[in-house]
Design a protein around this motif. Structure first.
Motif, PDB file in Angstrom:
ATOM      1  N   ASP A 196     -49.304 -19.888  32.655  1.00 27.63           N
ATOM      2  CA  ASP A 196     -48.343 -19.158  33.464  1.00 27.63           C
ATOM      3  C   ASP A 196     -49.154 -18.197  34.319  1.00 27.63           C
ATOM      4  N   ASN A 197     -49.422 -18.590  35.525  1.00 22.44           N
ATOM      5  CA  ASN A 197     -50.275 -17.768  36.390  1.00 22.44           C
ATOM      6  C   ASN A 197     -49.630 -16.423  36.724  1.00 22.44           C
ATOM      7  N   ALA A 198     -48.319 -16.378  36.747  1.00 21.84           N
ATOM      8  CA  ALA A 198     -47.642 -15.110  37.023  1.00 21.84           C
ATOM      9  C   ALA A 198     -47.902 -14.099  35.905  1.00 21.84           C
ATOM     10  N   LYS A 199     -48.122 -14.598  34.690  1.00 26.37           N
ATOM     11  CA  LYS A 199     -48.414 -13.737  33.545  1.00 26.37           C
ATOM     12  C   LYS A 199     -49.896 -13.696  33.219  1.00 26.37           C
ATOM     13  N   ASN A 200     -50.706 -14.373  34.017  1.00 30.83           N
ATOM     14  CA  ASN A 200     -52.157 -14.412  33.783  1.00 30.83           C
ATOM     15  C   ASN A 200     -52.470 -14.868  32.361  1.00 30.83           C
ATOM     16  N   THR A 201     -51.774 -15.883  31.908  1.00 27.38           N
ATOM     17  CA  THR A 201     -51.905 -16.316  30.526  1.00 27.38           C
ATOM     18  C   THR A 201     -51.934 -17.838  30.446  1.00 27.38           C
ATOM     19  N   VAL A 202     -52.773 -18.330  29.549  1.00 23.57           N
ATOM     20  CA  VAL A 202     -52.786 -19.751  29.228  1.00 23.57           C
ATOM     21  C   VAL A 202     -52.423 -19.905  27.758  1.00 23.57           C
ATOM     22  N   TYR A 203     -51.924 -21.076  27.407  1.00 25.21           N
ATOM     23  CA  TYR A 203     -51.432 -21.314  26.064  1.00 25.21           C
ATOM     24  C   TYR A 203     -51.984 -22.615  25.514  1.00 25.21           C
ATOM     25  N   LEU A 204     -51.992 -22.700  24.197  1.00 21.65           N
ATOM     26  CA  LEU A 204     -52.315 -23.948  23.520  1.00 21.65           C
ATOM     27  C   LEU A 204     -51.338 -24.092  22.360  1.00 21.65           C
ATOM     28  N   GLN A 205     -50.443 -25.030  22.504  1.00 18.54           N
ATOM     29  CA  GLN A 205     -49.509 -25.351  21.436  1.00 18.54           C
ATOM     30  C   GLN A 205     -50.136 -26.419  20.559  1.00 18.54           C
ATOM     31  N   ILE A 206     -50.202 -26.146  19.249  1.00 15.89           N
ATOM     32  CA  ILE A 206     -50.806 -27.088  18.316  1.00 15.89           C
ATOM     33  C   ILE A 206     -49.765 -27.461  17.264  1.00 15.89           C
ATOM     34  N   ASN A 207     -49.486 -28.727  17.176  1.00 13.25           N
ATOM     35  CA  ASN A 207     -48.509 -29.221  16.201  1.00 13.25           C
ATOM     36  C   ASN A 207     -49.200 -30.086  15.155  1.00 13.25           C
ATOM     37  N   SER A 208     -48.482 -30.325  14.069  1.00 10.48           N
ATOM     38  CA  SER A 208     -49.002 -31.186  13.000  1.00 10.48           C
ATOM     39  C   SER A 208     -50.423 -30.790  12.605  1.00 10.48           C
ATOM     40  N   LEU A 209     -50.613 -29.518  12.361  1.00 12.13           N
ATOM     41  CA  LEU A 209     -51.939 -29.015  12.010  1.00 12.13           C
ATOM     42  C   LEU A 209     -52.425 -29.639  10.707  1.00 12.13           C
ATOM     43  N   ASN A 210     -53.716 -29.879  10.653  1.00  5.86           N
ATOM     44  CA  ASN A 210     -54.341 -30.373   9.432  1.00  5.86           C
ATOM     45  C   ASN A 210     -55.594 -29.537   9.162  1.00  5.86           C
ATOM     46  N   PRO A 211     -56.109 -29.601   7.938  1.00 10.07           N
ATOM     47  CA  PRO A 211     -57.262 -28.744   7.592  1.00 10.07           C
ATOM     48  C   PRO A 211     -58.462 -28.928   8.521  1.00 10.07           C
ATOM     49  N   GLU A 212     -58.616 -30.105   9.124  1.00  7.71           N
ATOM     50  CA  GLU A 212     -59.735 -30.337  10.044  1.00  7.71           C
ATOM     51  C   GLU A 212     -59.599 -29.538  11.335  1.00  7.71           C
ATOM     52  N   ASP A 213     -58.432 -28.956  11.572  1.00  7.51           N
ATOM     53  CA  ASP A 213     -58.238 -28.109  12.751  1.00  7.51           C
ATOM     54  C   ASP A 213     -58.700 -26.671  12.508  1.00  7.51           C
TER      55      ASP A 213
END
Length: 125
Positions: free
Chosen positions: A73-90
């Protein structure tokens, strides 16, 4: 000088989700292609995802397998990373990075100009 601050990490059970954020001090964050990397204990920092300046395009590492979604969101000067189905290797420290280039498929750490301090993600089994 761009300052990047990640947040949103934590301890989560396998199968859960997290949304990481990276807030930038730079008001013209739209001038930078952005990337997310991660570094697990004893391993090298590895590319996770990249996004174009306008957020019209994204690029992911093969291991993501549809579980990760990067956005900005460039208006908020922010980037995101949504991570689903997390596993221990993450489990790793997740870093965001900015590069003074339009190219958003850079997978090498040396291709980025600015880095955040990282946010820890721990996934329990």
């Amino acid at each position: 000088q761009v300052q990047l601050v990640e947040s949103g990490g934590g301890l989560v059970q396998a199968g859960g989700s997290l949304r990481l954020s990276c807030a930038a001090s730079e008001r013209t964050l739209s001038s930078y292609a952005m990337g997310w990397f991660r570094q697990a204990p004893g391993k090298e920092r590895e590319f996770v995802a990249g996004i174009s300046r306008s957020s019209g395009s994204t690029y992911y590492a093969d291991f993501v397998k549809g579980r990760f979604t990067m956005s900005r969101d460039n208006a908020k000067n922010t980037v995101y990373l949504q991570i689903n189905s997390l596993n221990p290797e993450d489990t790793a420290i997740y870093y965001c990075a900015a590069r003074l280039s339009a190219a958003f498929t850079m997978v090498h750490t040396t291709g980025y100009n600015y880095w955040g301090q990282g946010t820890q993600v721990t996934v329990s089994s």
